[in-house]
Design an enzyme around this catalytic site. Structure first.
Site, short mmCIF file in Angstrom:
data_model
loop_
_atom_site.label_atom_id
_atom_site.label_comp_id
_atom_site.label_asym_id
_atom_site.label_seq_id
_atom_site.Cartn_x
_atom_site.Cartn_y
_atom_site.Cartn_z
N ARG A 73 0.84 -1.18 0.00
CA ARG A 73 0.00 0.00 0.00
C ARG A 73 0.87 1.23 0.00
O ARG A 73 1.96 1.24 0.60
CB ARG A 73 -0.91 0.03 1.23
CG ARG A 73 -2.01 -1.01 1.19
CD ARG A 73 -2.89 -0.92 2.42
NE ARG A 73 -3.54 0.39 2.53
CZ ARG A 73 -4.61 0.75 1.83
NH1 ARG A 73 -5.13 -0.09 0.96
NH2 ARG A 73 -5.16 1.93 1.99
N HIS A 117 12.90 -3.03 -2.10
CA HIS A 117 12.27 -3.10 -3.43
C HIS A 117 13.06 -4.07 -4.30
O HIS A 117 14.31 -3.99 -4.34
CB HIS A 117 12.24 -1.71 -4.07
CG HIS A 117 11.55 -1.69 -5.39
ND1 HIS A 117 10.19 -1.76 -5.54
CD2 HIS A 117 12.07 -1.64 -6.66
CE1 HIS A 117 9.89 -1.75 -6.83
NE2 HIS A 117 11.00 -1.68 -7.53
N1 LIG Z 1 4.83 6.65 -0.03
C1 LIG Z 1 5.33 5.45 -0.41
N2 LIG Z 1 4.64 4.31 -0.12
C2 LIG Z 1 5.17 3.10 -0.49
C3 LIG Z 1 6.40 3.03 -1.18
C4 LIG Z 1 7.10 4.25 -1.46
O1 LIG Z 1 8.21 4.25 -2.03
N3 LIG Z 1 6.52 5.42 -1.05
N4 LIG Z 1 6.89 1.79 -1.61
C5 LIG Z 1 5.81 0.79 -1.74
C6 LIG Z 1 6.11 -0.56 -2.20
N5 LIG Z 1 5.58 -0.73 -3.56
C7 LIG Z 1 6.53 -1.04 -4.50
O2 LIG Z 1 7.72 -1.03 -4.24
C8 LIG Z 1 4.21 -0.54 -3.92
C9 LIG Z 1 3.21 -1.00 -3.07
C10 LIG Z 1 1.86 -0.82 -3.43
C11 LIG Z 1 1.51 -0.21 -4.61
C12 LIG Z 1 0.05 -0.02 -4.94
O3 LIG Z 1 -0.28 0.47 -6.01
N6 LIG Z 1 -0.86 -0.42 -4.01
C13 LIG Z 1 -2.30 -0.18 -4.22
C14 LIG Z 1 -3.06 -1.48 -4.03
C15 LIG Z 1 -3.32 -1.82 -2.58
C16 LIG Z 1 -4.00 -3.21 -2.43
O4 LIG Z 1 -4.34 -3.81 -3.46
O5 LIG Z 1 -4.17 -3.62 -1.28
C17 LIG Z 1 -2.75 0.93 -3.27
O6 LIG Z 1 -1.96 1.30 -2.37
O7 LIG Z 1 -3.86 1.41 -3.46
C18 LIG Z 1 2.53 0.23 -5.45
C19 LIG Z 1 3.87 0.07 -5.11
C20 LIG Z 1 5.08 0.68 -0.42
N7 LIG Z 1 4.49 1.95 -0.18
N1 LIG Z 2 6.74 -3.01 -4.43
C1 LIG Z 2 7.17 -3.66 -3.24
C2 LIG Z 2 7.58 -5.08 -3.55
O1 LIG Z 2 7.41 -5.59 -4.65
N2 LIG Z 2 8.15 -5.72 -2.53
C3 LIG Z 2 8.61 -7.07 -2.67
O2 LIG Z 2 7.60 -7.99 -2.25
C4 LIG Z 2 8.26 -9.19 -1.81
C5 LIG Z 2 7.75 -9.52 -0.43
O3 LIG Z 2 8.25 -10.78 -0.05
P1 LIG Z 2 8.17 -11.21 1.49
O4 LIG Z 2 6.74 -10.98 1.93
O5 LIG Z 2 8.55 -12.67 1.45
O6 LIG Z 2 9.13 -10.35 2.25
C6 LIG Z 2 9.77 -8.88 -1.78
O7 LIG Z 2 10.40 -9.39 -2.93
C7 LIG Z 2 9.80 -7.38 -1.79
O8 LIG Z 2 10.98 -6.84 -2.38
#
Ligand SMILES: Nc1nc2c(c(=O)[nH]1)N[C@@H](CN(C=O)c1ccc(C(=O)N[C@@H](CCC(=O)O)C(=O)O)cc1)CN2
Ligand SMILES: NCC(=O)N[C@@H]1O[C@H](COP(=O)([O-])[O-])[C@@H](O)[C@H]1O
Length: 201
Positions: free
Chosen positions: A92, A110
């Site tokens: 999220r 990430h």
């Molecule tokens: N403010 C920030 N929040 C998060 C970051 C960040 O860099 N800045 N990293 C993410 C991790 N992530 C990818 O690396 C990521 C996680 C979630 C989403 C997303 O689009 N989520 C949707 C869907 C939620 C759901 O289905 O339950 C949402 O939030 O509405 C994109 C990228 C973690 N957070």
């Molecule tokens: N955008 C964020 C993302 O893709 N995160 C990735 O989700 C996996 C979680 O695995 P885990 O639940 O076994 O730690 C990990 O590979 C992490 O880098």
């Protein structure tokens, strides 16, 4: 004094486990004070409970909006004395009020070499792009999507017969190494954010 860590996780929890294992091994001077998941069936909750770490599911649907959900999470972490927050596979977007509660203390793992392939399905993005190398990144979290200052990265080769699953598994091994490494640097007070860059003292 041990770093008090709060963890947010949405799934399997192997990165959470890497932190728990590093703490048990004495290579991470920290305590995980609370694990929160947005998913009721997240295995991360089971992993925490198995090690006696408080673990709760907080359903976003029980809140009016993202900010109120995030403020509720921040309050729970503050109550437990958390001074650093780790997004360990948390799916999220974190809103500004949460980040303001823990300035320069929220860290994400990430599965790509940022700034390449931000967002979701990074391993698939890398394969489709045809890169020879991918990897993983630990970074401070800002309001952007995977745009925060980079702390640690690791490079992983992409093999010609890789699938999304085989590449993800190879990257995950390195995630489990660099996430505890980055948190130990934070615990030691060796990270200094200077604009876009993170100095390791
Ligand atoms: N403010 C920030 N929040 C998060 C970051 C960040 O860099 N800045 N990293 C993410 C991790 N992530 C990818 O690396 C990521 C996680 C979630 C989403 C997303 O689009 N989520 C949707 C869907 C939620 C759901 O289905 O339950 C949402 O939030 O509405 C994109 C990228 C973690 N957070
Ligand atoms: N955008 C964020 C993302 O893709 N995160 C990735 O989700 C996996 C979680 O695995 P885990 O639940 O076994 O730690 C990990 O590979 C992490 O880098």
């Amino acid at each position: 004094m041990a770093l008090k860590i709060g963890v947010l996780a949405s799934g399997r929890g192997s990165n959470l486990q890497s932190l728990l294992d590093a703490i048990s091994a004495g290579t991470l001077d920290a305590e995980i004070v609370l694990v929160i998941s947005d998913k009721q069936n997240a295995m991360a909750l089971d992993r925490a409970a198995a090690q006696g770490v408080p673990a709760v599911h907080l359903n976003p649907k029980d809140f009016n909006d993202r900010k109120s959900y995030d403020l509720a999470i921040a309050e729970l972490f503050k109550e437990r004395g958390a001074t650093a927050i780790v997004l360990a596979g948390y799916m999220r977007i974190i809103s500004r009020p949460f980040l303001e509660s823990f300035p320069e203390r929220v860290i994400n793992i990430h599965p790509a070499l940022l700034p390449a392939f931000p967002g979701l399905h990074s391993q698939k993005q890398a394969l489709e792009y045809g890169v020879r190398y991918s990897g993983c990144t630990v970074h401070f979290v800002d309001e952007g999507m995977d745009t925060g200052p980079i702390i640690v990265q690791a490079v992983v080769p992409v093999e010609k017969d890789d699938t999304e699953e085989t590449l993800a598994a190879r990257i995950l091994q390195e995630e489990h190494r660099i996430l505890p490494e980055a948190l130990q640097l934070l615990a030691q007070g060796r990270l200094r954010v200077e604009g876009r860059k993170v100095q390791i003292l």
